[in-house]
Design an enzyme around this catalytic site. Sequence first.
Site, PDB file in Angstrom:
ATOM      1  N   LYS A 113      78.568  23.944  52.615  1.00 36.35           N
ATOM      2  CA  LYS A 113      78.506  22.506  52.873  1.00 36.35           C
ATOM      3  C   LYS A 113      78.384  22.194  54.359  1.00 36.35           C
ATOM      4  CE  LYS A 113      80.512  20.319  48.842  1.00 36.35           C
ATOM      5  NZ  LYS A 113      81.504  19.382  48.314  1.00 36.35           N
ATOM      6  N   LYS A 195      72.812  25.273  42.301  1.00 35.63           N
ATOM      7  CA  LYS A 195      73.577  24.605  41.241  1.00 35.63           C
ATOM      8  C   LYS A 195      73.189  23.123  41.136  1.00 35.63           C
ATOM      9  CE  LYS A 195      77.913  22.986  43.009  1.00 35.63           C
ATOM     10  NZ  LYS A 195      79.317  22.878  43.108  1.00 35.63           N
ATOM     11  N   LYS A 198      75.584  16.666  42.647  1.00 35.38           N
ATOM     12  CA  LYS A 198      75.465  15.229  42.855  1.00 35.38           C
ATOM     13  C   LYS A 198      74.686  14.928  44.124  1.00 35.38           C
ATOM     14  CE  LYS A 198      80.034  14.293  40.866  1.00 35.38           C
ATOM     15  NZ  LYS A 198      81.418  14.494  41.319  1.00 35.38           N
TER      16      LYS A 198
HETATM   17  P1  AMP Z   1      82.448  17.942  41.620  1.00 32.33           P
HETATM   18  O1  AMP Z   1      81.182  17.259  41.230  1.00 32.33           O
HETATM   19  O2  AMP Z   1      82.194  18.938  42.717  1.00 32.33           O
HETATM   20  O3  AMP Z   1      83.607  17.056  41.849  1.00 32.33           O
HETATM   21  O4  AMP Z   1      82.845  18.842  40.361  1.00 32.33           O
HETATM   22  C1  AMP Z   1      83.632  18.389  39.281  1.00 32.33           C
HETATM   23  C2  AMP Z   1      83.768  19.494  38.262  1.00 32.33           C
HETATM   24  O5  AMP Z   1      82.488  19.813  37.721  1.00 32.33           O
HETATM   25  C3  AMP Z   1      84.327  20.798  38.838  1.00 32.33           C
HETATM   26  O6  AMP Z   1      85.157  21.400  37.866  1.00 32.33           O
HETATM   27  C4  AMP Z   1      83.098  21.636  39.052  1.00 32.33           C
HETATM   28  O7  AMP Z   1      83.366  23.017  38.973  1.00 32.33           O
HETATM   29  C5  AMP Z   1      82.225  21.198  37.894  1.00 32.33           C
HETATM   30  N1  AMP Z   1      80.802  21.332  38.247  1.00 32.33           N
HETATM   31  C6  AMP Z   1      80.146  20.702  39.250  1.00 32.33           C
HETATM   32  N2  AMP Z   1      78.851  21.056  39.281  1.00 32.33           N
HETATM   33  C7  AMP Z   1      78.674  21.952  38.257  1.00 32.33           C
HETATM   34  C8  AMP Z   1      77.561  22.689  37.762  1.00 32.33           C
HETATM   35  N3  AMP Z   1      76.346  22.563  38.296  1.00 32.33           N
HETATM   36  N4  AMP Z   1      77.756  23.499  36.705  1.00 32.33           N
HETATM   37  C9  AMP Z   1      78.991  23.615  36.135  1.00 32.33           C
HETATM   38  N5  AMP Z   1      80.079  22.958  36.546  1.00 32.33           N
HETATM   39  C10 AMP Z   1      79.940  22.128  37.599  1.00 32.33           C
END
Ligand code: AMP
Length: 332
Positions: A113, A195, A198
């Site tokens: 990041k 991956k 967002k």
């Molecule tokens: P975040 O969007 O980073 O707050 O992620 C929220 C949850 O979604 C966390 O448990 C991440 O590990 C999961 N997550 C985010 N992006 C992915 C992805 N591309 N594939 C699987 N899990 C994800």
Amino acid sequence: MQKEIIFSGVQPTGEIHLGNYLGAISQFVENQEKFHCIYSIVDLHAITVWQDPNIIRSQIYSVLSVFLASGLSSEKNIIFNQSKVSQHSELAWILGCTARIGWLNRMTQFKDKAGKNRENASVGLYTYPILMAADILLYKSTHVPVGEDQKQHLELARDIAHKFNTDYKTEYFVMPEPLFNKSTRVMSLRDGTKKMSKSDESNYSRILMTDSNDEIKLKIKKAKTDSMNMPDDEKNLSDRPEINNLINIYSASMAIEKKEVINHFASKEISFFKNELTDVLIDIIEPIARETIKLLDDKNYLETILIDGANKAQVISNKSISEVYEIIGLRR
Ligand code: AMP
Ligand code: TRP
């Protein structure tokens, strides 16, 4: 026997996508029947990267709405946004005195990041995993359902818990176990090695949980693939990250083994598979999107849920933080 407690967090940094749903939220829904669950919309994590004060509130509401629309119950679970419970920040400070700089230096998410301009990244982005450890340890969580990308942060939380327990000759903190959804790290639809996230610039890289059926159809149609037919063996997938990703998405969405998906579509045309995948995704997303949009219309109701959740979280976290102060020889 010790009660099993689940904690997990999702950042309100953008709209919830299929990766969040398959990697995390769908597990939250499954777990609510089996454990005591605490789910937090981690707004203090979100501000480690600048967030527009005019939109962060609506992003908190949209994460909450997707939670509820996906079937998370605000009665069975504690659901709240992190900044309403100041004990998270308090414990983060204390644990920051336990964590070692060398441990943080190993965190690959920070390196990704912060990128090349590391000197200019916020200190919060660097210490973020300590706040995450505080989130988890504050509730003596036994299990943490997360996507596979959070594995290293969870190991750090365990290291911090262990060192705190050793340093203060206590068994106070419980070692949290990760709960990974077997199949899933959902990758970008534009690049099967990155991956789904967002923050990706391209809207076509991700499917949102609020996308219309037409948007889903178009995004899957445009999803990058190669010109070969569907594989007939898992071995033939190693050089085909995009197809591999779409197969993983299908398998996770249907909750069936990847092998079964491969056998079912063996040697078929990719367009045929994409049509089937679109139908599967629409089946999941359409009702969630409809309900999310409805819920977003009633901000007062959403705020009531967050306040109620924060009140419940505070009962637990107040007790914990007082106990931690006691252990380190201070008094709150
Ligand atoms: P975040 O969007 O980073 O707050 O992620 C929220 C949850 O979604 C966390 O448990 C991440 O590990 C999961 N997550 C985010 N992006 C992915 C992805 N591309 N594939 C699987 N899990 C994800
Ligand atoms: N770091 C997690 C992510 O980016 C979000 C998070 C914050 C979290 N605190 C947590 C996840 C505690 C699980 C437990 O996805």
